[in-house]
Design a protein around this motif. Structure first.
Motif, mmCIF file in Angstrom:
data_model
loop_
_atom_site.group_PDB
_atom_site.id
_atom_site.type_symbol
_atom_site.label_atom_id
_atom_site.label_comp_id
_atom_site.label_asym_id
_atom_site.label_seq_id
_atom_site.Cartn_x
_atom_site.Cartn_y
_atom_site.Cartn_z
ATOM 1 N N GLY A 169 0.826 -1.208 0.000
ATOM 2 C CA GLY A 169 0.000 0.000 0.000
ATOM 3 C C GLY A 169 0.856 1.253 0.000
ATOM 4 N N GLN A 170 1.984 1.189 0.709
ATOM 5 C CA GLN A 170 2.903 2.339 0.729
ATOM 6 C C GLN A 170 3.429 2.613 -0.691
ATOM 7 O OE1 GLN A 170 5.628 1.306 4.009
ATOM 8 N NE2 GLN A 170 6.130 3.465 4.276
ATOM 9 N N TYR A 171 3.757 1.523 -1.403
ATOM 10 C CA TYR A 171 4.251 1.665 -2.784
ATOM 11 C C TYR A 171 3.179 2.263 -3.689
ATOM 12 C CZ TYR A 171 8.740 -0.793 -2.272
ATOM 13 O OH TYR A 171 10.023 -1.127 -1.925
ATOM 14 N N GLU A 172 1.973 1.767 -3.546
ATOM 15 C CA GLU A 172 0.877 2.249 -4.388
ATOM 16 C C GLU A 172 0.617 3.744 -4.127
ATOM 17 O OE1 GLU A 172 -2.911 0.563 -3.432
ATOM 18 O OE2 GLU A 172 -3.904 1.764 -5.002
ATOM 19 N N ALA A 173 0.604 4.118 -2.839
ATOM 20 C CA ALA A 173 0.357 5.522 -2.485
ATOM 21 C C ALA A 173 1.454 6.411 -3.060
ATOM 22 C CB ALA A 173 0.290 5.673 -0.964
ATOM 23 N N ALA A 174 2.698 5.956 -2.999
ATOM 24 C CA ALA A 174 3.812 6.767 -3.513
ATOM 25 C C ALA A 174 3.620 7.043 -4.997
ATOM 26 C CB ALA A 174 5.140 6.053 -3.258
ATOM 27 N N LYS A 175 3.183 6.030 -5.733
ATOM 28 C CA LYS A 175 2.968 6.212 -7.176
ATOM 29 C C LYS A 175 1.865 7.234 -7.442
ATOM 30 C CE LYS A 175 4.147 1.595 -8.826
ATOM 31 N NZ LYS A 175 3.525 0.349 -9.226
ATOM 32 N N VAL A 176 0.743 7.105 -6.724
ATOM 33 C CA VAL A 176 -0.381 8.022 -6.950
ATOM 34 C C VAL A 176 0.012 9.453 -6.562
ATOM 35 C CG1 VAL A 176 -2.758 8.564 -6.272
ATOM 36 C CG2 VAL A 176 -2.075 6.174 -6.670
ATOM 37 N N LEU A 177 0.729 9.587 -5.444
ATOM 38 C CA LEU A 177 1.147 10.929 -5.005
ATOM 39 C C LEU A 177 2.121 11.550 -5.996
ATOM 40 C CD1 LEU A 177 1.534 10.136 -1.217
ATOM 41 C CD2 LEU A 177 0.017 11.893 -2.154
ATOM 42 N N HIS A 178 2.994 10.717 -6.579
ATOM 43 C CA HIS A 178 3.975 11.254 -7.521
ATOM 44 C C HIS A 178 3.296 11.837 -8.750
ATOM 45 C CE1 HIS A 178 7.396 11.494 -10.301
ATOM 46 N NE2 HIS A 178 8.065 11.764 -9.200
ATOM 47 N N GLU A 179 2.148 11.272 -9.113
ATOM 48 C CA GLU A 179 1.419 11.805 -10.277
ATOM 49 C C GLU A 179 0.901 13.221 -10.048
ATOM 50 O OE1 GLU A 179 -1.414 8.795 -11.350
ATOM 51 O OE2 GLU A 179 0.240 7.456 -11.929
ATOM 52 N N LEU A 180 0.855 13.651 -8.804
ATOM 53 C CA LEU A 180 0.405 15.022 -8.518
ATOM 54 C C LEU A 180 1.513 16.038 -8.790
ATOM 55 C CD1 LEU A 180 -1.603 14.332 -5.232
ATOM 56 C CD2 LEU A 180 -2.513 14.726 -7.523
ATOM 57 N N GLY A 181 2.739 15.580 -9.097
ATOM 58 C CA GLY A 181 3.741 16.520 -9.584
ATOM 59 C C GLY A 181 5.012 16.764 -8.790
ATOM 60 N N PRO A 182 5.130 16.263 -7.545
ATOM 61 C CA PRO A 182 6.383 16.529 -6.822
ATOM 62 C C PRO A 182 7.538 15.732 -7.416
ATOM 63 C CG PRO A 182 5.057 14.987 -5.587
ATOM 64 C CD PRO A 182 4.218 15.403 -6.770
ATOM 65 N N ARG A 183 8.789 16.242 -7.242
ATOM 66 C CA ARG A 183 9.949 15.503 -7.741
ATOM 67 C C ARG A 183 10.127 14.189 -6.975
ATOM 68 N NH1 ARG A 183 13.461 19.201 -10.641
ATOM 69 N NH2 ARG A 183 11.920 20.106 -12.035
ATOM 70 N N TYR A 184 10.011 14.271 -5.660
ATOM 71 C CA TYR A 184 10.188 13.098 -4.793
ATOM 72 C C TYR A 184 9.019 12.990 -3.824
ATOM 73 C CZ TYR A 184 15.065 12.779 -6.264
ATOM 74 O OH TYR A 184 16.212 12.641 -7.002
ATOM 75 N N VAL A 185 8.601 11.762 -3.568
ATOM 76 C CA VAL A 185 7.568 11.496 -2.566
ATOM 77 C C VAL A 185 8.198 10.656 -1.463
ATOM 78 C CG1 VAL A 185 5.378 10.330 -2.110
ATOM 79 C CG2 VAL A 185 5.735 11.474 -4.306
ATOM 80 N N LEU A 186 8.013 11.070 -0.221
ATOM 81 C CA LEU A 186 8.438 10.239 0.912
ATOM 82 C C LEU A 186 7.181 9.850 1.681
ATOM 83 C CD1 LEU A 186 10.923 9.151 2.539
ATOM 84 C CD2 LEU A 186 10.600 11.120 4.042
ATOM 85 N N VAL A 187 6.771 8.576 1.548
ATOM 86 C CA VAL A 187 5.610 8.086 2.304
ATOM 87 C C VAL A 187 6.145 7.525 3.617
ATOM 88 C CG1 VAL A 187 3.660 6.479 2.352
ATOM 89 C CG2 VAL A 187 4.316 7.570 0.198
#
Ligand code: PXL
Length: 284
Positions: A169-187
């Motif tokens: 779930g952490q991996y899935e959330a990181a992918k969805v959050l990255h689509e919102l535009g940040p360079r890096y996502v830290l979940v």
């Protein structure tokens, strides 16, 4: 006898754009102590004053958005900024003002001053620190400007509606959050119950995932932990680290801050941003 010359040199300069906590545990108090511990000069744009202690928040008083923007412009135009981070922004109008001020002052991914967005929505007591209607502004105005976003799992649920229960779930959330535009996502994994004896944060840059494992401490004294970690990441960026190195620096820093967390008041105590301070007032 001649007068001595001072020996100071200008350290890296970092700004926190966030709220105050009268209990001194979270928000700007945590950020400024973290900046000091990380060897950078801390500047601040106050977005809201909260009335709170270790038990909960009883008042939230937003600062006028134009005053928030003016603090950013005043500091950026004179002192200069090597990194910035956001914390409690309270509502849509302030988020809009911060996004505009970032654009006007060279703050944000790909610009002179990298930007860490900690999407603070609620306190650890569940007290609301962001108007519900402001979540969309976070997604559309701030995420695309972020060098790194640092949501915890409660913030992940509020922002993208994904309830994370396990690593997948952490991996899935990181992918969805990255689509919102940040360079890096830290979940961040601190709220993941499935990890009973460790705390694994997950970094994603749109291509590669990096797991950052760390110990889990048996304590409720984690007030201000997310703020301090984001402030340490911003400090690392200001010191010239790449985002992955700055995030690893922030992880190393926060593990020690939680290890040295302490009780304060009847509720939740704070992490200790100044864990690294040598007590100069005791005999060597
Ligand atoms: O830790 C999140 C946070 C950030 N900023 C302020 C807060 C809190 C949590 O209570 O009060 C001002």
């Amino acid at each position: 006898m001649s007068v001595e010359q001072p020996v100071g040199i200008t350290p890296p300069r970092v700004m926190t754009i966030a709220g105050t906590d009268s209990g001194g545990g979270a928000g700007i108090a945590a950020d400024l102590r973290t900046f000091a511990a990380c060897g950078v000069h801390g500047c601040l744009a106050v977005c809201a004053v909260t009335v709170q202690n270790s038990v909960g928040v009883t008042g939230v008083h937003p600062i006028p958005p134009e005053t928030v923007a003016a603090q950013i412009a005043s500091v950026a135009g004179d002192i200069g900024l090597d990194a910035a981070k956001t914390g409690m922004l309270a509502g849509t109008e302030i988020i809009e003002a911060v996004a505009e001020a970032c654009d006007a002052n060279g703050i944000g991914a790909g610009r002179r001053t990298p930007l860490v967005i900690d999407p603070v929505a609620a306190s650890m007591h569940g007290d609301q620190l962001l108007a519900d209607s402001a979540l969309d502004s976070f997604r559309t105005l701030l995420f695309p400007r972020a060098t790194v976003v640092t949501p915890n799992l409660d913030e992940v649920r509020l922002l993208i509606g994904i309830d994370v229960h396990d690593r997948a779930g952490q991996y899935e959330a990181a992918k969805v959050l990255h689509e919102l535009g940040p360079r890096y996502v830290l979940v961040k994994g601190g709220h993941l119950r499935a990890d009973a004896d460790r705390c694994v944060d997950l970094l994603y840059d749109g291509h590669a995932f990096t797991e950052l494992p760390g110990p889990r401490f048996d304590t409720g004294n984690t007030h201000g932990g997310g703020d301090s970690m984001a402030a340490a990441i911003a400090s690392g960026l200001a010191r010239g680290m790449s985002p992955p190195d700055a995030v690893a620096f922030g992880k190393r820093y926060i593990v020690e801050a939680v290890r040295h967390s302490y009780p304060l008041g009847a509720g939740h105590g704070p992490v200790s941003p100044l864990w690294a301070l040598r007590p100069w007032w005791t005999p060597l």
